[in-house]
Motif scaffolding. Structure first.
Motif, PDB file in Angstrom:
ATOM      1  N   SER A   6       0.827  -1.201   0.000  1.00 21.78           N
ATOM      2  CA  SER A   6       0.000   0.000   0.000  1.00 21.78           C
ATOM      3  C   SER A   6       0.868   1.260   0.000  1.00 21.78           C
ATOM      4  O   SER A   6       0.569   2.233  -0.694  1.00 21.78           O
ATOM      5  CB  SER A   6      -0.928  -0.011   1.206  1.00 21.78           C
ATOM      6  OG  SER A   6      -1.751   1.126   1.203  1.00 21.78           O
ATOM      7  N   ARG A   9       2.369   1.985  -3.410  1.00 23.09           N
ATOM      8  CA  ARG A   9       1.362   2.144  -4.464  1.00 23.09           C
ATOM      9  C   ARG A   9       1.613   3.414  -5.278  1.00 23.09           C
ATOM     10  O   ARG A   9       1.910   4.463  -4.725  1.00 23.09           O
ATOM     11  CB  ARG A   9      -0.006   2.194  -3.785  1.00 23.09           C
ATOM     12  CG  ARG A   9      -1.168   2.225  -4.713  1.00 23.09           C
ATOM     13  CD  ARG A   9      -2.455   2.338  -3.888  1.00 23.09           C
ATOM     14  NE  ARG A   9      -3.573   2.508  -4.774  1.00 23.09           N
ATOM     15  CZ  ARG A   9      -4.404   1.531  -5.096  1.00 23.09           C
ATOM     16  NH1 ARG A   9      -4.246   0.349  -4.583  1.00 23.09           N
ATOM     17  NH2 ARG A   9      -5.399   1.753  -5.922  1.00 23.09           N
ATOM     18  N   MET A  13      -5.560   6.097  -4.137  1.00 23.55           N
ATOM     19  CA  MET A  13      -6.529   5.143  -3.591  1.00 23.55           C
ATOM     20  C   MET A  13      -7.878   5.233  -4.288  1.00 23.55           C
ATOM     21  O   MET A  13      -8.631   4.273  -4.321  1.00 23.55           O
ATOM     22  CB  MET A  13      -6.721   5.364  -2.087  1.00 23.55           C
ATOM     23  CG  MET A  13      -5.520   4.951  -1.265  1.00 23.55           C
ATOM     24  SD  MET A  13      -5.170   3.210  -1.375  1.00 23.55           S
ATOM     25  CE  MET A  13      -6.106   2.633   0.001  1.00 23.55           C
ATOM     26  N   SER A  14      -8.205   6.372  -4.846  1.00 19.80           N
ATOM     27  CA  SER A  14      -9.492   6.534  -5.513  1.00 19.80           C
ATOM     28  C   SER A  14      -9.533   5.832  -6.867  1.00 19.80           C
ATOM     29  O   SER A  14     -10.597   5.645  -7.443  1.00 19.80           O
ATOM     30  CB  SER A  14      -9.811   8.021  -5.702  1.00 19.80           C
ATOM     31  OG  SER A  14      -8.811   8.621  -6.501  1.00 19.80           O
ATOM     32  N   ASN A  17      -8.404  -0.659  -6.751  1.00 17.68           N
ATOM     33  CA  ASN A  17      -8.920  -1.465  -5.643  1.00 17.68           C
ATOM     34  C   ASN A  17      -8.459  -0.921  -4.298  1.00 17.68           C
ATOM     35  O   ASN A  17      -7.289  -0.989  -3.955  1.00 17.68           O
ATOM     36  CB  ASN A  17      -8.433  -2.912  -5.789  1.00 17.68           C
ATOM     37  CG  ASN A  17      -8.999  -3.584  -6.998  1.00 17.68           C
ATOM     38  OD1 ASN A  17     -10.115  -3.282  -7.404  1.00 17.68           O
ATOM     39  ND2 ASN A  17      -8.244  -4.491  -7.581  1.00 17.68           N
ATOM     40  N   ARG A  18      -9.401  -0.414  -3.542  1.00 15.39           N
ATOM     41  CA  ARG A  18      -9.115  -0.058  -2.160  1.00 15.39           C
ATOM     42  C   ARG A  18      -9.132  -1.359  -1.355  1.00 15.39           C
ATOM     43  O   ARG A  18      -9.782  -2.314  -1.743  1.00 15.39           O
ATOM     44  CB  ARG A  18     -10.179   0.899  -1.624  1.00 15.39           C
ATOM     45  CG  ARG A  18     -10.064   2.287  -2.213  1.00 15.39           C
ATOM     46  CD  ARG A  18     -11.048   3.240  -1.547  1.00 15.39           C
ATOM     47  NE  ARG A  18     -12.398   2.714  -1.428  1.00 15.39           N
ATOM     48  CZ  ARG A  18     -13.324   2.767  -2.389  1.00 15.39           C
ATOM     49  NH1 ARG A  18     -13.029   3.297  -3.557  1.00 15.39           N
ATOM     50  NH2 ARG A  18     -14.525   2.293  -2.182  1.00 15.39           N
ATOM     51  N   PRO A  19      -8.415  -1.414  -0.249  1.00 17.69           N
ATOM     52  CA  PRO A  19      -8.406  -2.651   0.539  1.00 17.69           C
ATOM     53  C   PRO A  19      -9.828  -3.107   0.875  1.00 17.69           C
ATOM     54  O   PRO A  19     -10.640  -2.352   1.404  1.00 17.69           O
ATOM     55  CB  PRO A  19      -7.648  -2.265   1.806  1.00 17.69           C
ATOM     56  CG  PRO A  19      -6.786  -1.123   1.387  1.00 17.69           C
ATOM     57  CD  PRO A  19      -7.563  -0.388   0.333  1.00 17.69           C
ATOM     58  N   SER A  21     -12.202  -3.824  -1.265  1.00 16.41           N
ATOM     59  CA  SER A  21     -13.225  -3.491  -2.253  1.00 16.41           C
ATOM     60  C   SER A  21     -13.401  -4.559  -3.328  1.00 16.41           C
ATOM     61  O   SER A  21     -14.393  -4.572  -4.034  1.00 16.41           O
ATOM     62  CB  SER A  21     -12.899  -2.151  -2.933  1.00 16.41           C
ATOM     63  OG  SER A  21     -11.714  -2.269  -3.695  1.00 16.41           O
TER      64      SER A  21
END
Length: 109
Positions: A6, A9, A13-14, A17-19, A21
């Motif tokens: 993360s 990355r 995040m937008s 895949n968010r954690p 999701s």
């Protein structure tokens, strides 16, 4: 490991895949109540790899146990301990004790 991924990355995040999701609501395969023989072996293999240890399998414990019991109690004890129907099967698991053969040869002549 996930925290490191993360942090490294590149996309925000937008975007992606968010954690959590990408989890399925009704997965085809759910976690089991206990380990199977295969999953147990796989877990040990992965743990050995992470630890940097030499790869081994749970089956090697069975062979080691059989060899030790054969040295101290004989082949019939191995057969009973491992639940084999025939002593020939137990002979496959338990290695022969060559030190015993050498000792017998010295005693007999």
């Amino acid at each position: 490991m996930r925290a490191q991924r993360s942090a490294n990355r590149k996309t925000p995040m937008s975007c992606g895949n968010r954690p959590g999701s990408n989890r399925k609501r009704k997965p085809k395969r759910r976690p089991k109540e206990k380990y199977t023989t295969t999953s147990y072996g796989r877990a040990i293999g992965r743990a050995a790899e992470v630890a940097g240890a030499e790869a081994w399998t749970p089956h090697q414990l069975r062979h080691s146990f059989a060899t030790e019991v054969r040295k101290t109690h004989g082949l019939e004890a191995v057969q009973v301990s491992l639940g084999h129907g025939h002593a020939s099967t137990s002979g496959i698991y338990a290695e022969r004790d060559f030190a015993l053969a050498a000792r017998v040869a010295r005693e007999v002549g």
